[in-house]
Design an enzyme around this catalytic site. Structure first.
Site, mmCIF file in Angstrom:
data_model
loop_
_atom_site.group_PDB
_atom_site.id
_atom_site.type_symbol
_atom_site.label_atom_id
_atom_site.label_comp_id
_atom_site.label_asym_id
_atom_site.label_seq_id
_atom_site.Cartn_x
_atom_site.Cartn_y
_atom_site.Cartn_z
ATOM 1 N N TYR A 124 0.894 -1.234 -0.005
ATOM 2 C CA TYR A 124 -0.061 0.116 0.003
ATOM 3 C C TYR A 124 0.971 1.137 0.133
ATOM 4 C CZ TYR A 124 -3.056 3.637 1.770
ATOM 5 O OH TYR A 124 -3.659 4.817 1.959
ATOM 6 N N GLU A 134 -11.543 5.686 4.559
ATOM 7 C CA GLU A 134 -11.078 6.604 5.797
ATOM 8 C C GLU A 134 -12.178 6.696 6.459
ATOM 9 O OE1 GLU A 134 -8.053 7.307 6.304
ATOM 10 O OE2 GLU A 134 -7.089 7.186 4.113
ATOM 11 N N TRP A 189 -5.200 1.745 10.202
ATOM 12 C CA TRP A 189 -5.462 1.529 8.905
ATOM 13 C C TRP A 189 -5.449 0.246 8.351
ATOM 14 C CZ3 TRP A 189 -7.841 3.590 5.314
ATOM 15 C CH2 TRP A 189 -7.557 3.611 3.642
#
Length: 189
Positions: free
Chosen positions: A22, A44, A52
């Site tokens: 990522y 988000e 995350w």
């Protein structure tokens, strides 16, 4: 997953290959496509209060559950579809966040209608040019900024949910509106 290699990266991503991929492939790279901007906005908002990596681990499940992040479909979700989402163990089953995905999709479309695209709207906050903070270390990376404060305030005024300044700053980082790769990160070479 096994860690990919020993390249110098931002310290937050070194715990797994998923995080490293990522970081290397997406984080901090400018995104102008509305579909991708919406995907990151949805992810988000679900991340609020969570790590995350939790979201990354469930990203494919979110993709499947939310019709490939098709905001036009999401904006039309029925109560039955929402109830199905709330039963889906593959995503974050927070009722307020699931409902906010629908509300945010509806408001996303309104912004497109007003500005021509969501990209035009959001990138205008940074004069359509990524901001590079050149942080030396992770300690130099902020959680919010005056710009994320302004975007958050405007999105809330437009009816968006779960778009506090910290969420918006993370969105700005994810979509390359701001570059917070640390000084010794290989992506700076």
């Amino acid at each position: 997953m096994k860690i990919i290699d020993e390249k110098n990266r931002c310290g937050w991503c070194n715990s797994s290959a998923l995080y490293q991929n990522y970081h290397d492939e997406e984080w901090g790279k400018p995104v102008y496509d509305d579909a991708t901007l919406f995907e990151f906005l949805l992810l988000e908002t679900f991340q609020a209060g969570l790590s995350w990596i939790t979201i990354l681990n469930k990203r494919e499940n979110f993709y499947n559950a939310f019709d490939a992040f098709d905001y036009k479909k999401i904006a039309q979700y029925s109560d039955d579809k929402i109830q199905n989402l709330l039963q889906d163990a593959g995503i974050i089953r927070n009722k307020l966040k699931v409902y906010s995905a629908v509300t945010n999709a509806q408001n996303f479309i309104k912004i497109q209608e007003e500005f021509g695209s969501f990209s035009q709207y959001i990138w205008a906050f940074v004069n359509h040019t990524p901001i590079d903070n050149y942080p030396k270390t992770l300690k130099d990376v902020p959680a919010t900024s005056p710009i994320s404060d302004a975007i958050s305030k405007d999105l809330k005024k437009r009816g968006f949910k779960f778009v506090g300044s910290t969420v918006i700053y993370a969105h700005m980082q994810a979509t390359g509106m701001v570059n917070d790769h640390v000084e010794n990160c290989w992506t700076r070479n």
